[in-house]
Design an enzyme around this catalytic site. Sequence first.
Site, short mmCIF file in Angstrom:
data_model
loop_
_atom_site.label_atom_id
_atom_site.label_comp_id
_atom_site.label_asym_id
_atom_site.label_seq_id
_atom_site.Cartn_x
_atom_site.Cartn_y
_atom_site.Cartn_z
N ASN A 269 -87.47 -109.15 -25.22
CA ASN A 269 -87.38 -109.72 -26.56
C ASN A 269 -87.68 -108.69 -27.65
O ASN A 269 -87.54 -108.97 -28.84
CB ASN A 269 -88.29 -110.94 -26.70
CG ASN A 269 -89.76 -110.61 -26.53
OD1 ASN A 269 -90.11 -109.66 -25.84
ND2 ASN A 269 -90.62 -111.42 -27.12
N SER B 67 -95.07 -110.61 -32.62
CA SER B 67 -95.25 -110.95 -31.21
C SER B 67 -94.68 -112.32 -30.90
O SER B 67 -94.76 -113.25 -31.71
CB SER B 67 -96.74 -110.93 -30.86
OG SER B 67 -96.97 -111.39 -29.54
N GLY B 68 -94.15 -112.46 -29.70
CA GLY B 68 -93.79 -113.77 -29.18
C GLY B 68 -95.01 -114.50 -28.65
O GLY B 68 -94.91 -115.62 -28.16
N ASP C 4 -92.16 -103.37 -25.25
CA ASP C 4 -91.95 -103.14 -23.82
C ASP C 4 -91.07 -104.18 -23.16
O ASP C 4 -90.61 -103.97 -22.03
CB ASP C 4 -93.31 -103.14 -23.10
CG ASP C 4 -93.89 -104.54 -23.00
OD1 ASP C 4 -94.11 -105.02 -21.87
OD2 ASP C 4 -94.13 -105.17 -24.05
N ASP D 266 -94.71 -104.61 -31.21
CA ASP D 266 -95.03 -105.71 -30.32
C ASP D 266 -96.53 -105.63 -29.98
O ASP D 266 -97.15 -104.58 -30.11
CB ASP D 266 -94.18 -105.57 -29.06
CG ASP D 266 -94.58 -106.54 -27.96
OD1 ASP D 266 -94.67 -107.74 -28.24
OD2 ASP D 266 -94.83 -106.08 -26.83
N ARG E 129 -94.65 -122.08 -19.84
CA ARG E 129 -95.98 -121.52 -19.59
C ARG E 129 -97.06 -122.26 -20.37
O ARG E 129 -98.14 -122.56 -19.84
CB ARG E 129 -95.99 -120.03 -19.95
CG ARG E 129 -95.24 -119.16 -18.96
CD ARG E 129 -95.18 -117.72 -19.43
NE ARG E 129 -94.28 -117.55 -20.56
CZ ARG E 129 -94.24 -116.48 -21.34
NH1 ARG E 129 -95.11 -115.49 -21.14
NH2 ARG E 129 -93.37 -116.38 -22.32
N ASP F 245 -98.40 -107.69 -26.95
CA ASP F 245 -98.79 -107.75 -25.54
C ASP F 245 -98.16 -106.64 -24.73
O ASP F 245 -96.95 -106.40 -24.79
CB ASP F 245 -98.38 -109.10 -24.95
CG ASP F 245 -99.19 -110.25 -25.51
OD1 ASP F 245 -100.41 -110.09 -25.65
OD2 ASP F 245 -98.59 -111.31 -25.81
#
Length: 301
Positions: free
Chosen positions: A252, A181-182, A249, A93, A138, A95
Amino acid sequence: MTHVLVLVAGAGSALAPVQVAAARDALATVGVSPGEPAWLAADEACEITVAGAAADAALLAALDAVRAALAGAPVDAAVVPVAGRRKRLLVADMDSTIVDSETLDELAAEAGVKERVAPITARAMNGEIDFKAALRERVALLADLPAEALDRTFLKVRMNPGAETLVRTMRAHGAHAVLVSGGFRFFTARVAAMAGFHADRSNDFEIVDGRLTGRVVEPILDKEAKVEALLETSAALGIATDDAVTVGDGANDLPMLLRAGLGVAWRAKPSVAAAAPFRIDHADLTALLYLQGYRRDEFAA
């Protein structure tokens, strides 16, 4: 010997011989025969062979006993299988894992709406709300933001301690590395290049006439897509998912942590740390190398 206990000191602290001794004594109290400590890095990381605890329940009891013996000290502990210990694939991941911030939150600061975006991010990462809906909500708040704000946000991005060493060391020993990553490709492509990943997967903002429209390009990459990245890359490499290490972390990330041979929740949200197969709460990202049996002198510069 089927497993080893790995102890890693938290960032900025040292692993003391008295802590190692306490861990060995704790193993003995639950019927495990501990070996002599083998130091992977002086004052930082060591491993202890674990005999007589092949069953999952026995391994969990051993780990619980060790953590209790450490009495809240900033030391991470994990019991890992010896077989297939060094992994051939890293899926990470971005972020709050490879980088030290949530890039979408920082972009929201450019639009003056971080105080509205950040709480949504926190709830999504802890699994309290649907990720896709939260992402759309967002990004909608960023409508009409000039695309130049992306560049300004990226200039503030910093790698988390140990991130580049983790990627470069695994690559130096023949592993493949994918950043998934999302978040958004504007950031993942640049972070992947900086850290040395082979590839990246993420989402895209819709941008028209140099401004964000407030929409995400569909389909949205979410937790299922992270699992797909693990499965597809493993298949392309001709390896099993047991030969992969995943790290993240947020909520997801949890499905991909559960599917890999070594799935590590790194400084994770509480719900993720509680459910992940392995967790690192104190050490930097080089802890993932120690879990795989790398010594400090094998780390790539």
